[in-house]
Design an enzyme around this catalytic site. Sequence first.
Site, short mmCIF file in Angstrom:
data_model
loop_
_atom_site.label_atom_id
_atom_site.label_comp_id
_atom_site.label_asym_id
_atom_site.label_seq_id
_atom_site.Cartn_x
_atom_site.Cartn_y
_atom_site.Cartn_z
N GLU A 1 -39.98 -0.23 -40.87
CA GLU A 1 -40.82 0.51 -42.00
C GLU A 1 -42.46 0.32 -41.84
OE1 GLU A 1 -38.47 -2.16 -42.40
OE2 GLU A 1 -37.52 -1.78 -44.41
N ARG B 1 -20.76 -6.61 -24.04
CA ARG B 1 -21.50 -7.87 -23.70
C ARG B 1 -22.93 -7.99 -24.17
NH1 ARG B 1 -19.06 -9.49 -17.55
NH2 ARG B 1 -16.98 -9.61 -18.60
N ASP C 1 -9.80 -16.15 -12.03
CA ASP C 1 -10.59 -14.94 -11.57
C ASP C 1 -11.87 -15.22 -10.94
OD1 ASP C 1 -8.47 -13.72 -12.74
OD2 ASP C 1 -9.59 -12.80 -14.69
N LEU D 1 -5.81 -19.28 -24.38
CA LEU D 1 -7.19 -19.32 -25.33
C LEU D 1 -7.09 -18.26 -26.36
CD1 LEU D 1 -9.62 -21.09 -26.17
CD2 LEU D 1 -10.90 -19.64 -24.43
N ASN D 2 -6.55 -17.33 -26.02
CA ASN D 2 -6.35 -15.93 -26.87
C ASN D 2 -5.51 -16.35 -28.28
OD1 ASN D 2 -7.88 -13.98 -25.77
ND2 ASN D 2 -6.38 -12.87 -24.94
N CYS E 1 -36.75 -4.94 -47.05
CA CYS E 1 -36.81 -6.39 -47.44
C CYS E 1 -37.80 -6.41 -48.77
CB CYS E 1 -37.23 -7.31 -46.38
SG CYS E 1 -38.69 -7.07 -45.77
N1 LIG Z 1 -6.78 -8.62 -19.02
C1 LIG Z 1 -7.82 -9.27 -19.73
O1 LIG Z 1 -8.27 -8.93 -20.41
C2 LIG Z 1 -7.92 -10.88 -18.90
C3 LIG Z 1 -8.88 -11.34 -19.57
C4 LIG Z 1 -9.45 -12.76 -19.13
C5 LIG Z 1 -8.23 -13.47 -18.39
N2 LIG Z 1 -7.11 -12.53 -18.04
C6 LIG Z 1 -6.21 -13.23 -17.19
O2 LIG Z 1 -5.55 -14.33 -17.88
C7 LIG Z 1 -4.98 -15.30 -16.96
C8 LIG Z 1 -5.48 -16.76 -17.32
O3 LIG Z 1 -4.98 -17.10 -18.67
P1 LIG Z 1 -4.53 -18.65 -19.07
O4 LIG Z 1 -3.78 -18.58 -20.34
O5 LIG Z 1 -4.21 -19.34 -17.71
O6 LIG Z 1 -5.90 -19.33 -19.28
P2 LIG Z 1 -7.24 -19.08 -20.51
O7 LIG Z 1 -6.63 -18.72 -21.65
O8 LIG Z 1 -8.46 -18.36 -19.98
O9 LIG Z 1 -7.60 -20.83 -20.52
C9 LIG Z 1 -6.63 -21.71 -21.08
C10 LIG Z 1 -7.33 -23.06 -20.82
O10 LIG Z 1 -8.36 -23.14 -21.90
C11 LIG Z 1 -8.45 -24.44 -22.27
N3 LIG Z 1 -8.56 -24.57 -23.62
C12 LIG Z 1 -9.67 -25.58 -24.20
N4 LIG Z 1 -9.37 -25.32 -25.49
C13 LIG Z 1 -8.64 -24.74 -25.78
C14 LIG Z 1 -8.09 -24.20 -27.11
N5 LIG Z 1 -8.47 -24.80 -28.25
N6 LIG Z 1 -7.00 -23.40 -27.08
C15 LIG Z 1 -6.38 -22.99 -25.92
N7 LIG Z 1 -6.73 -23.32 -24.65
C16 LIG Z 1 -7.98 -24.39 -24.60
C17 LIG Z 1 -7.26 -25.32 -21.97
O11 LIG Z 1 -7.24 -25.94 -20.82
P3 LIG Z 1 -7.84 -27.57 -20.86
O12 LIG Z 1 -6.67 -28.11 -21.78
O13 LIG Z 1 -7.80 -27.87 -19.43
O14 LIG Z 1 -9.11 -27.33 -21.72
C18 LIG Z 1 -6.19 -23.84 -21.46
O15 LIG Z 1 -5.30 -24.29 -20.59
C19 LIG Z 1 -5.65 -14.85 -15.86
O16 LIG Z 1 -4.53 -14.49 -14.83
C20 LIG Z 1 -6.72 -14.14 -15.88
O17 LIG Z 1 -6.71 -12.95 -14.93
C21 LIG Z 1 -6.91 -11.43 -18.39
ZN LIG Z 2 -38.97 -5.71 -44.01
#
Ligand SMILES: NC(=O)c1ccc[n+]([C@@H]2O[C@H](COP(=O)([O-])OP(=O)(O)OC[C@H]3O[C@@H](n4cnc5c(N)ncnc54)[C@H](OP(=O)(O)O)[C@@H]3O)[C@@H](O)[C@H]2O)c1
Ligand SMILES: [Zn+2]
Length: 376
Positions: A55, A189, A205, A304-305, A78
């Site tokens: 503004e 990103r 990867d 991790l998902n 504000c």
């Molecule tokens: N298409 C897509 O959008 C996409 C994106 C990304 C990846 N990918 C694919 O996903 C695959 C990898 O998947 P992934 O399941 O093996 O690996 P990830 O989910 O990337 O990593 C898993 C690792 O993260 C660590 N971690 C640390 N804290 C964690 C928590 N609180 N919860 C869960 N995990 C935790 C663990 O290892 P530690 O216990 O050693 O810490 C676990 O084994 C690859 O093939 C990749 O190409 C695809």
């Molecule tokens: Zn302002």
Amino acid sequence: MTAADRHWLRETLALARRGRALASPNPLVGAVVVDSAGRKVGEGFYTYEGRKHAEVLALEEAGEAARGGAVYVSLEPCGIHGRTPPCVDALAAAGVSRVVAAARDENPEVDGVGYERLRACGIEVVEADGEIAAEARRLNEAFFHYARTGKPLVTLKAAVTLDGKIAAPDDNTGWITSAAARAHVQQMRHDHDAILTGIGTVQADDCLLTDRSALPRRRPLLRIVADSLLRLPVDSRIVESAAGDLLIATTSAARQARRRLFESLNIPMEIFDAPAGRVDLSALVEWLGTQRIASLMIETGSKLNWGALEGGVVDKLLLYYAPKILGGLDSLPMVGGVGRRTRAGALLLENLKILPVAKDEFAVEAYVVKQAATVP
Ligand SMILES: NC(=O)c1ccc[n+]([C@@H]2O[C@H](COP(=O)([O-])OP(=O)(O)OC[C@H]3O[C@@H](n4cnc5c(N)ncnc54)[C@H](OP(=O)(O)O)[C@@H]3O)[C@@H](O)[C@H]2O)c1
Ligand SMILES: [Zn+2]
């Protein structure tokens, strides 16, 4: 609101977007000054380094022409003193007769204060509703979330086949989605303060996770790897490209020798111990809030998902679907882990929206329904 009001408000939204990656952890704001004859006489948008609010920049450009005119702004002006004096005072001093705003400032400390003070100065205030208000709210959803909770808004992004797979068992080269979808992800990103992946994805990867939009940003995108035991290879591209923008989220179970190795490479590590020996993602997200990170995206694998969804840290999902089916029990599902064992126990999503991406491709945006903790 008139058609002209809507037109100028749309312009404030376009201006606000010019502050992407330049305003966080503060909001994106755009402003336009229109004189009493309906001509635009000033405009501005906010950047953190520029300090001056949108503004004020627009009023400075308008000068005396603002007197008796209207100011359009994408966010409630504000009413309190922050890093700069309140915009309400500048609007009153400029002799503006009308302020039209696209969205309320949901920051609980200031919500409604700006409107109240403008009205007290005798300035007419018009608050937008409908589509423009929704768009303006969405533009600053991370900021509002951060202001309300002190934590970043967490968005889980994945590229999936129509049958929900993220990786094939034998060969992971190439991409699941098209170049158009990947361009969206680069913009995403760019719009985020930080990005998180798991050690599994780095190993599979050798990903970089950089913002390759080529657009300017105020702070580098903070790249975070969840790696409980510090298994991260030092010759991985993410480590080799680190320039003060890489953080390893780890646990106290990691060996001293590995810790010293990353210390010698000047790669920061933070310990977030969870009971199961993995990284405590809730603690990580809370800590990121203290570092003024207002938005975090997760781009990772099945494990991790699952950890992030089950751990309750995900607010929003953005799933890019490709017109493909991988099938098979060995290809990786988007979400792994033990999963919810009953249909009734499924994680629930709401406010779904389908976003077109390219021919035969779309994305689904959804918000996680936060389940209240069950009382025993
Ligand atoms: N298409 C897509 O959008 C996409 C994106 C990304 C990846 N990918 C694919 O996903 C695959 C990898 O998947 P992934 O399941 O093996 O690996 P990830 O989910 O990337 O990593 C898993 C690792 O993260 C660590 N971690 C640390 N804290 C964690 C928590 N609180 N919860 C869960 N995990 C935790 C663990 O290892 P530690 O216990 O050693 O810490 C676990 O084994 C690859 O093939 C990749 O190409 C695809
Ligand atoms: Zn302002």
